[in-house]
Design a protein around this motif. Structure first.
Motif: not given
Length: 293
Positions: A47-50, A61-64, A84-86
């Motif tokens: 998995g990916f973490g931040m 939900s979204a990133v601009i 990658l985290m959706g």
């Protein structure tokens, strides 16, 4: 549906960032500005973490992305991690990388039949004269492939000047392209702001006296104009070819029709909102909300 939105920006006080925050909050969305340089990542097959400033972040939900050219490499890696985290990104990391490299973008656009000023590129000093002969006689426009806001764009009017600038840039190990100069445009270009396959605003920018670069940051002036159907179709297609949901597409009007000068993956909102009186930030947020999970 309210969404949890992140805006990747190094400076929350910038006009474009502030307007996106305002537009998102007006629509009932939760929004946070994150400095991409302060995001750090864990990458593993499980998995990916931040984390951000010492705390885990997830569930957006979204990133601009509002990633400046100086942090392209790290900023796009952070954006890719969000993907990658959706999280949904209207401008994915790979699309930003395609647009930021002017040479690559020109190759991709030309391959799809999108017209642009004739461009030449070469690396070996002994080939400079022949390289310029492939373009034709001056004037020539010489552009750094990673410049922004008109920086690193030069006009040469004699063959000796073109050779001199090319040799100087090679000595600095700079990456650049050389293009034909479209004199009939008389220092004007057309910025078409594309959101989700539509031109939502367009303005004509005019270079100041004695310059040929129409960027507003360089003292150019602007007025709202309606782009023609052909110009709108070309702008939308150029954004689509590079994979951008949001783009500032700069066109130039030539004798052979509209030509794409550049496709900007992080177009500023201040100039176009002021000139056109359009809520571009709102259109962006609505588009992102419609596509976010």
């Amino acid at each position: 549906m309210p969404m949890k939105l992140a805006i990747l920006s190094r400076n929350s006080k910038l006009y474009s960032t502030r307007r996106l925050v305002e537009a998102a909050r007006e629509r009932g969305h939760s929004v946070r500005v994150l400095d991409p340089v302060r995001c750090y990542m864990r990458i593993a097959s499980d998995g990916f973490g931040m984390h951000y400033k010492g705390r885990p972040i997830a569930g957006y939900s979204a990133v601009i992305p509002r990633i400046g050219a100086s942090v392209t490499r790290y900023g796009t890696a952070v954006l890719r991690q969000f993907e990658l985290m959706g999280s949904y990104a209207p401008n994915p990391s790979d699309a930003i990388l395609r647009a930021r490299d002017k040479l690559r973008a020109h190759q991709l656009l030309a391959a799809q039949g999108i017209d642009l000023p004739v461009t030449v590129f070469g690396d070996y000093p002994d080939d400079t004269v022949d390289l310029l002969s492939m373009l034709g006689p001056p004037p020539h426009v010489i552009k750094l492939t990673e410049g922004a806001q008109g920086a690193g764009v030069m006009l040469t009017e004699k063959p000796s000047a073109s050779r001199g600038v090319v040799e100087a840039l090679r000595g600095l190990y700079a990456n650049f392209v050389v293009q034909e100069f479209i004199g009939e445009a008389e220092g004007a270009d057309l910025r078409c702001f594309v959101v989700g396959g539509q031109v939502v605003a367009s303005m004509r920018r005019q270079a100041p006296e004695g310059d040929f670069r129409s960027n507003l940051h360089r003292g150019g002036s602007a007025e709202a104009v309606a782009a023609t159907a052909d110009e709108q179709a070309m702008a939308v297609r150029a954004a689509h070819v590079l994979g951008l949901g949001i783009a500032g597409v700069d066109l130039i009007r030539s004798r052979r029709g509209p030509l794409v000068l550049e496709v900007n993956s992080t177009p500023g909102l201040e100039g176009i909102e002021a000139v056109c009186g359009t809520d571009v930030a709102g259109r962006i947020v609505d588009y992102v909300a419609a596509h976010a999970e």
